[in-house]
Design an enzyme around this catalytic site. Structure first.
Site, PDB file in Angstrom:
ATOM      1  N   ASP A 103       3.372   2.154  -9.748  1.00  0.00           N
ATOM      2  CA  ASP A 103       3.381   1.396  -8.493  1.00  0.00           C
ATOM      3  C   ASP A 103       2.107   0.559  -8.395  1.00  0.00           C
ATOM      4  OD1 ASP A 103       5.761   2.642  -7.898  1.00  0.00           O
ATOM      5  OD2 ASP A 103       4.835   4.152  -6.594  1.00  0.00           O
ATOM      6  N   TYR A 306       9.170  -2.005  -2.227  1.00  0.00           N
ATOM      7  CA  TYR A 306       8.106  -1.000  -2.254  1.00  0.00           C
ATOM      8  C   TYR A 306       7.628  -0.706  -0.827  1.00  0.00           C
ATOM      9  CZ  TYR A 306       3.917   1.413  -3.904  1.00  0.00           C
ATOM     10  OH  TYR A 306       2.949   2.357  -4.161  1.00  0.00           O
TER      11      TYR A 306
END
Length: 664
Positions: A103, A306
């Site tokens: 991420d 996200y």
């Protein structure tokens, strides 16, 4: 071989499927590795941090290790997922190129760099780059891996600095409180850099509520008629009953419209979701940590973008119309059509370049998701579509009415164009009636009344409002605020929602305010957050930030009176164990331990009244009281299954009755 490293296994599986089409799955040291058909490419998923910072084992004995030594200890890196580390080392030997695809934020960058260090140890010559993406969709993933960038080591360094500082604060303060109060073993008292000021906000609000003294006041209401009936309120709030009665007596049976206004008022659509706004809204019907966990799963399964972002402005590169159009063939068809009729996005004050605001990236149906997953997915979809929809329009009428010199005001609101409100159904449209009037019009006074009221204390913080407050004071980050609240719950400092602090919370905050108040203030924590930003920008040195924290904590230790600290905490802990009054002698009943846990009287041995308790599961004293016995309702949280609540006295009487019947 090209080796790709992702943060989790299911992300690795999805990315491999997008990049390679057909995938071969092979286990290396028990870890799934996803290969392309020619085995020239491989994707492996981590389990978040596979390396953790910790104190050397010689620091494990709390009683023997001087607290100050924690500030100068050389921390060690420990591999906590050995099988993944072994798999990375084995894959590294064949790798010519490694792409970090964790991420893209501070924690993700550090997780990737930790994995890269293991890979580099096995293969120092391997080349490394970075893939950045905000959604796990074919288009986004292919674009990210065709235009990789450099690894941002400053970003990882900022996250590592936070780890070091938080470990130092947490270890020192937790040991300080636990040792001084004698709470060791399973009963240790945990505090930390962000926990302490957050808990202080909650405790001080509760104290405001406890100390609040309601003030009486009087309001006058009247009902008028111009062919249609409506109500209005006197413009003044009266603090003396006599003044209210005098004004009330002056009101006759006729009144005149002094002012009247009709206008359309636009109500702006909501701003795009960043993490804080998302958790505030989701927190109205679900615990924030649970909402975030679900959002992360939706992201990894390719349904939403996200979910960890500060951004409240959609970037120009995001094809909003294409996303909305996907929903024309879903149960959000009507809502998508409203958005498409306008397509002008709202924007918040925060604009960042790392990730866009949280938004849907793929259409899901209810059967695709669990009940809770659907609630979060629907929230994200509706918020996204609402940010693109027209403003809501209200027809507002306002009147000022003179009743024998006493002035009343009335407002009417009718929603004439719902706009975004037809999509974002989480806010109720409160309408009120006021007929059309005109200035100078005479009205009939149908009735009038005086109501005595009392001022109310401030409300307790909710999950939503405390997260907003944490953001305001720069306590924690978008990624950690929900976790801080979860810790405060799990460690017995707060209960319920709205948030109510326990007696232990009062004791800890009172003791810290008295002996080391700086720990409970947001100033130092907020400064540290700013230091992290500067480290990320390459403008601040990690060692300087860590040394500043060590010096700060050293000063705290030098000034604290451990005996007084422990005394205050022990009294609070004792209060938290009290469940009610003894029915035999009137003294306090409290939870005790001696070959198991039970409820006993504080006047033992003079009074031997006891109540049994379940021996398994975590026991909590709730804020609720039994109507019959004025005794605290207790909650048992088993290691597996649902928690349950009970009154210990009611349960005892019921058990005694059953026991008596069985003997008879």
């Amino acid at each position: 071989m090209w080796l790709i490293v992702t943060e989790k296994d299911n992300t690795a599986r999805r990315i491999a499927g997008i990049l390679f089409g057909r995938v071969k799955v092979r286990k290396i040291d028990g870890v799934n590795v996803y290969f392309s058909q020619d085995e020239k490419n491989a994707v492996v998923g981590l389990k978040g941090h596979i390396v953790e910072l910790d104190y050397p084992k010689e620091y494990n004995n709390w009683s023997k290790v001087p607290l100050k030594s924690l500030l100068k200890a050389d921390l060690v890196k420990k591999v906590k997922a050995r099988n993944i580390a072994k798999a990375l080392s084995q894959l590294a030997q064949k790798a010519e190129r490694v792409t970090i695809a964790t991420d893209y934020d501070r924690e993700g960058e550090l997780i990737g760099v930790e994995a890269l260090e293991i890979i580099k140890k096995a293969n120092p010559s391997v080349k490394a780059d970075r893939a950045k993406y905000s959604a796990i969709t074919p288009q986004e993933i292919k674009k990210a891996f065709s235009s990789t960038t450099k690894i941002n080591f400053n970003l990882a360094k900022a996250a590592e600095t936070r780890q070091i500082v938080d470990l130092m604060w947490g270890a020192l303060l937790t040991r300080l409180l636990s040792l001084s109060s004698g709470r060791l073993g399973k009963d240790f008292l945990s505090v930390g850099r962000v926990q302490s000021p957050t808990l202080r906000f909650i405790v001080e609000r509760e104290r405001e509520i406890q100390q609040f003294k309601p003030t009486p006041y009087w309001e006058i209401f009247a009902e008028f008629e111009n062919g249609e009936k409506f109500s209005a309120k006197h413009v003044k709030r009266f603090l003396k009953k006599e003044e209210a009665e005098e004004a009330f007596s002056r009101i006759g049976d006729r009144a005149v419209v002094k002012k009247y206004v009709e206008k359309d008022v636009s109500e702006r659509r909501p701003i795009p979701f960043n993490t804080t706004e998302f958790l505030r809204e989701a927190g109205k019907f679900m615990a924030p940590d649970k909402a975030m966990s679900i959002a992360e799963n939706l992201y990894m399964n390719g349904y939403i973008s996200y979910p960890r972002t500060d951004n409240t402005v959609y970037p120009p590169s995001l094809n909003l119309k294409a996303i909305v159009s996907k929903f024309l063939n879903s149960e959000f068809k009507a809502e998508a059509e409203i958005a498409l009729s306008h397509m002008k996005p709202s924007r918040g004050k925060k604009e960042t370049k790392d990730h866009p605001p949280i938004h849907p990236v793929e259409v899901a149906s209810r059967k695709d998701l669990s009940k809770d997953e659907w609630r979060i997915y629907e929230l994200v979809v509706r918020r996204f579509l609402a940010t693109l929809a027209p403003d809501a329009v209200w027809a507002v009428r306002q009147a000022e009415i003179d009743a024998s010199g006493e002035i009343f005001k009335a407002t009417g609101k009718q929603l004439v164009n719902p706009g975004w409100r037809a999509i974002y159904v989480y806010y109720k449209a409160e309408e009120s009636f006021l007929p059309g009037l005109h200035e100078g019009q005479t009205l009939k006074v149908l009735s009038k009344k005086i109501e005595e009221k009392k001022t109310k204390p401030p409300g307790r913080y909710t999950m939503s409002s405390i997260i907003k407050l944490m953001e305001k004071y720069n306590l924690g980050t978008k990624s950690t605020r929900h976790e801080i609240l979860r810790k405060l719950y799990s460690r017995g400092y707060i209960r319920g929602n709205p948030l109510k602090p326990t007696e232990v919370a009062f004791a800890v905050i009172d003791a810290l305010k008295k002996e080391a108040e700086v720990i409970t203030l947001p100033d130092m924590t907020a400064k540290l957050e700013e230091d992290m930003d500067r480290i990320e920008e390459g403008k601040q040195d990690q060692k300087a930030v860590v040394n500043e924290s060590a010096k700060f904590l050293e000063e705290v230790l030098e000034n604290v009176n451990e005996e007084e600290l422990g005394k205050t905490i022990r009294e609070g802990v004792r209060k938290d164990r009290v469940v009610g009054k003894c029915p035999e002698c009137g003294n306090d009943l409290e939870i005790r331990k001696a070959r198991g846990r039970f409820i006993g009287c504080t006047s033992y041995p003079e009074c031997r009244f006891t109540l049994p308790l379940p021996q398994k599961g975590r026991l909590e004293v709730t804020a609720r009281k039994c109507d019959k016995h004025d005794m605290s309702i207790l909650r048992i949280r088993p290691s597996k299954g649902k928690s349950w609540t009970f009154c210990p006295y009611c349960s005892y009487i019921e058990w005694k009755g059953r026991d008596g019947q069985s003997q008879g």
